[in-house]
Write an enzyme that holds these catalytic residues in place. Sequence first.
Site, PDB file in Angstrom:
ATOM      1  N   ASP A 216       0.869  -1.176   0.000  1.00  0.00           N
ATOM      2  CA  ASP A 216       0.000   0.000   0.000  1.00  0.00           C
ATOM      3  C   ASP A 216       0.904   1.224   0.000  1.00  0.00           C
ATOM      4  O   ASP A 216       2.140   1.104  -0.026  1.00  0.00           O
ATOM      5  CB  ASP A 216      -0.958  -0.014   1.210  1.00  0.00           C
ATOM      6  CG  ASP A 216      -2.261   0.761   0.956  1.00  0.00           C
ATOM      7  OD1 ASP A 216      -2.183   1.980   0.708  1.00  0.00           O
ATOM      8  OD2 ASP A 216      -3.340   0.149   0.999  1.00  0.00           O
ATOM      9  N   GLY A 241       4.486   1.255  -1.820  1.00  0.00           N
ATOM     10  CA  GLY A 241       4.640   1.579  -3.227  1.00  0.00           C
ATOM     11  C   GLY A 241       3.363   2.181  -3.777  1.00  0.00           C
ATOM     12  O   GLY A 241       2.372   2.330  -3.065  1.00  0.00           O
ATOM     13  N   ASP A 242       3.452   2.513  -5.073  1.00  0.00           N
ATOM     14  CA  ASP A 242       2.340   3.134  -5.790  1.00  0.00           C
ATOM     15  C   ASP A 242       1.901   2.145  -6.867  1.00  0.00           C
ATOM     16  O   ASP A 242       2.679   1.824  -7.758  1.00  0.00           O
ATOM     17  CB  ASP A 242       2.850   4.448  -6.406  1.00  0.00           C
ATOM     18  CG  ASP A 242       1.804   5.140  -7.252  1.00  0.00           C
ATOM     19  OD1 ASP A 242       0.730   4.543  -7.508  1.00  0.00           O
ATOM     20  OD2 ASP A 242       2.064   6.269  -7.671  1.00  0.00           O
ATOM     21  N   PHE A 243       0.659   1.647  -6.745  1.00  0.00           N
ATOM     22  CA  PHE A 243       0.244   0.612  -7.703  1.00  0.00           C
ATOM     23  C   PHE A 243       0.081   1.125  -9.130  1.00  0.00           C
ATOM     24  O   PHE A 243      -0.079   0.340 -10.048  1.00  0.00           O
ATOM     25  CB  PHE A 243      -0.953  -0.205  -7.210  1.00  0.00           C
ATOM     26  CG  PHE A 243      -2.179   0.536  -6.716  1.00  0.00           C
ATOM     27  CD1 PHE A 243      -2.695   1.626  -7.381  1.00  0.00           C
ATOM     28  CD2 PHE A 243      -2.848   0.057  -5.590  1.00  0.00           C
ATOM     29  CE1 PHE A 243      -3.861   2.261  -6.934  1.00  0.00           C
ATOM     30  CE2 PHE A 243      -4.000   0.689  -5.125  1.00  0.00           C
ATOM     31  CZ  PHE A 243      -4.505   1.801  -5.799  1.00  0.00           C
ATOM     32  N   HIS A 261     -12.944  -0.269  -7.312  1.00  0.00           N
ATOM     33  CA  HIS A 261     -14.098   0.645  -7.285  1.00  0.00           C
ATOM     34  C   HIS A 261     -13.711   2.089  -6.920  1.00  0.00           C
ATOM     35  O   HIS A 261     -14.536   2.981  -7.046  1.00  0.00           O
ATOM     36  CB  HIS A 261     -15.216   0.110  -6.364  1.00  0.00           C
ATOM     37  CG  HIS A 261     -14.989   0.306  -4.894  1.00  0.00           C
ATOM     38  ND1 HIS A 261     -16.017   0.266  -3.983  1.00  0.00           N
ATOM     39  CD2 HIS A 261     -13.865   0.530  -4.170  1.00  0.00           C
ATOM     40  CE1 HIS A 261     -15.531   0.453  -2.763  1.00  0.00           C
ATOM     41  NE2 HIS A 261     -14.233   0.621  -2.851  1.00  0.00           N
TER      42      HIS A 261
END
Length: 352
Positions: A216, A241-243, A261
């Site tokens: 996350d 991290g950054d998805f 969503h």
Amino acid sequence: MTTEQSPSAQPAQPAQPANTSPSMEVMRLLWPGALAVQAIHAAARLGLADLVAQGPKTAAEMAQASGTNAPSLARFLRALTSLGIFAADSVGRYHQTPRSATLQSDHPESIRRWAMMLGARFLWEPLIELEETVRTGLAGFEQVYHRRFFEYLAESPEDAALFNAAMSSLPAYLASIVEAYDFSRFERIVDVGGGHGALLRAILSANPRVRGLLMDLPGVVAGADAVRSGPVADRCEVVSGDFFETIPAGADAYLLKGVIHDWNDEAALKILKNCRHAIRPDGTLLLVETVLAESSDPASAMMDLLMMVLTGGRERTEEELRSLLHTAGFSLTRVIGTTGASILEGQPNVMG
Ligand code: SAH
């Protein structure tokens, strides 16, 4: 008496119980709806249910224990009892009821954290912008806070704590997901946007041979102490991290609960494509989402409104999710309903 056949273009009329009218029904949605949310929110924040957990108390005793204004608290308690939250006896003491017990911090299915979040300013103010969101298509949250929802949370520790605590609560709902799917066949599950890791912990606890990786944003995984030091710590890595950039590669299962969503199709596709890039060719993708019913169902349709206002995301029908997965390089292989949401299983397609 003759009953006229309504033209087929007319929506079906719901059967009406006696002594009701459409205007009274709408009035009942308005009143006391708006006040009920703030009343439950304030009761949760003040910790009133914890005060009577050991036995009944008078309003004066509760005012003293909660540091509140005694006459106001007495009126507040009267209003709460009208919602079935606390019950007064003939000598003016307030007792716990099944409803008020759910606002206790240590109730097994406590909704205190949800109540604290749902009435909070950072959700309530954007909801006032619903009309504007409908007019413009722009997320109300960004109109109020001039930042995206998760950017705001990254800079607002108190509200982030409310959000993350709400996401980590409702253990029975998490247990229903753990029971509904056989996670034991995986070697390693990456929980993408897994928050504080409540679901991953529950999965790993129930499946002792499986390893996990919680991923996350940095500010969120910083609070994932229960994963780092709890009973599954030796089987679970925690990675920030950054998805939208990159997702840890090489696992056989990628789990995304309540993530897709939050985003519009373009952003959702980017996340799914990053999963496609990371996943083993024989791996499994698992989405946990509220599937939007074709006919109007309040739970998913109202969650869809909340997403529209907060994040600019959306709930999706099974067909919409299937098509999103397909574009990202996955086939939807199974949809498993649980009590709260559905588990959608995808397999990577052979890359062309
Ligand atoms: N899966 C968790 C949390 C869902 S909320 C649960 O179901 O309880 C969505 C999660 O996505 C949040 O934890 C949020 O911090 C995370 N998130 C949002 N943007 C992200 C990004 N760019 N990279 C990684 N995680 C992100």
